[in-house]
Design an enzyme around this catalytic site. Structure first.
Site, PDB file in Angstrom:
ATOM      1  N   ASN A  45       0.809  -1.214   0.000  1.00 35.76           N
ATOM      2  CA  ASN A  45       0.000   0.000   0.000  1.00 35.76           C
ATOM      3  C   ASN A  45       0.851   1.277   0.000  1.00 35.76           C
ATOM      4  O   ASN A  45       0.981   1.917   1.025  1.00 35.76           O
ATOM      5  CB  ASN A  45      -0.914  -0.004   1.235  1.00 35.76           C
ATOM      6  CG  ASN A  45      -2.132   0.852   0.984  1.00 35.76           C
ATOM      7  OD1 ASN A  45      -2.285   1.406  -0.088  1.00 35.76           O
ATOM      8  ND2 ASN A  45      -2.997   0.951   1.952  1.00 35.76           N
ATOM      9  N   ILE A  51      -5.405   4.981  -2.069  1.00 34.53           N
ATOM     10  CA  ILE A  51      -5.831   3.584  -2.187  1.00 34.53           C
ATOM     11  C   ILE A  51      -6.533   3.165  -0.901  1.00 34.53           C
ATOM     12  O   ILE A  51      -5.902   2.839   0.089  1.00 34.53           O
ATOM     13  CB  ILE A  51      -4.613   2.672  -2.452  1.00 34.53           C
ATOM     14  CG1 ILE A  51      -3.867   3.151  -3.697  1.00 34.53           C
ATOM     15  CG2 ILE A  51      -5.081   1.236  -2.648  1.00 34.53           C
ATOM     16  CD1 ILE A  51      -2.564   2.415  -3.908  1.00 34.53           C
ATOM     17  N   HIS A  52      -7.831   3.181  -0.898  1.00 35.35           N
ATOM     18  CA  HIS A  52      -8.591   2.814   0.291  1.00 35.35           C
ATOM     19  C   HIS A  52      -8.688   1.305   0.401  1.00 35.35           C
ATOM     20  O   HIS A  52      -9.676   0.690  -0.008  1.00 35.35           O
ATOM     21  CB  HIS A  52      -9.990   3.431   0.232  1.00 35.35           C
ATOM     22  CG  HIS A  52      -9.962   4.920   0.210  1.00 35.35           C
ATOM     23  ND1 HIS A  52     -10.787   5.674  -0.598  1.00 35.35           N
ATOM     24  CD2 HIS A  52      -9.201   5.820   0.896  1.00 35.35           C
ATOM     25  CE1 HIS A  52     -10.535   6.960  -0.378  1.00 35.35           C
ATOM     26  NE2 HIS A  52      -9.582   7.090   0.509  1.00 35.35           N
ATOM     27  N   CYS A  53      -7.664   0.730   0.962  1.00 33.06           N
ATOM     28  CA  CYS A  53      -7.603  -0.734   1.060  1.00 33.06           C
ATOM     29  C   CYS A  53      -8.694  -1.282   1.966  1.00 33.06           C
ATOM     30  O   CYS A  53      -9.083  -2.433   1.855  1.00 33.06           O
ATOM     31  CB  CYS A  53      -6.236  -1.167   1.573  1.00 33.06           C
ATOM     32  SG  CYS A  53      -5.462   0.048   2.625  1.00 33.06           S
ATOM     33  N   TYR A  54      -9.200  -0.471   2.873  1.00 37.71           N
ATOM     34  CA  TYR A  54     -10.219  -0.985   3.790  1.00 37.71           C
ATOM     35  C   TYR A  54     -11.530  -1.268   3.057  1.00 37.71           C
ATOM     36  O   TYR A  54     -12.414  -1.934   3.569  1.00 37.71           O
ATOM     37  CB  TYR A  54     -10.456   0.009   4.927  1.00 37.71           C
ATOM     38  CG  TYR A  54     -10.852   1.383   4.472  1.00 37.71           C
ATOM     39  CD1 TYR A  54      -9.883   2.361   4.279  1.00 37.71           C
ATOM     40  CD2 TYR A  54     -12.191   1.694   4.217  1.00 37.71           C
ATOM     41  CE1 TYR A  54     -10.246   3.617   3.852  1.00 37.71           C
ATOM     42  CE2 TYR A  54     -12.560   2.949   3.799  1.00 37.71           C
ATOM     43  CZ  TYR A  54     -11.582   3.913   3.614  1.00 37.71           C
ATOM     44  OH  TYR A  54     -11.946   5.151   3.179  1.00 37.71           O
TER      45      TYR A  54
END
Length: 103
Positions: A45, A51-54
């Site tokens: 990340n 980059i909204h990994c959640y």
DNA sequence: CTGGTGACCGCTT
DNA sequence: AAAGCGGCCACCA
């Protein structure tokens, strides 16, 4: 464009209030077997702010334990803040699963 | 340079 | 129905 770049692009395309699955991202990235790569890509990340990994969850609609980079409550809390209702750490894929245009 | 692992998914037994 | 294994890419030892 590298594999990671594609994955990041797909993750960035996830609209607010929606969640995407690893398989979905992998498929949109170009190969359905990149699910593992997707996980690793989000692991590094490089741009967590964009980059909204959640917003990325597994096929079960549940978030992985290692996702709790700042607290498991935080991620689910973020999803709820986006408008995604989380049940027992799980998301209703039937309602909140992001449907891509290319799908 | 080779081997192993990782935030996973899907098929097969 | 549940469990096991294979498969892709990138990084570490």
């Amino acid at each position: 464009m590298n594999t990671f770049e594609k994955i990041y692009e797909v993750v960035k395309k996830i609209p607010k209030g929606k969640v995407a699955t690893y398989g979905q991202i992998a498929l949109l990235a170009g190969n359905p077997h990149w699910s593992r790569v997707v996980g690793y890509a989000l692991h590094v990340n490089p741009d967590p702010e964009h980059i909204h990994c959640y917003r990325v969850v597994n096929r079960n609609g549940e978030v992985s334990s290692s996702f709790a980079f700042g607290g498991e409550n935080m991620q689910t809390g973020l999803l709820q803040a986006e408008g995604v209702e989380v049940k027992n750490g799980k998301v209703d894929l039937e309602k909140y699963r992001w449907r891509s245009e290319n799908e």
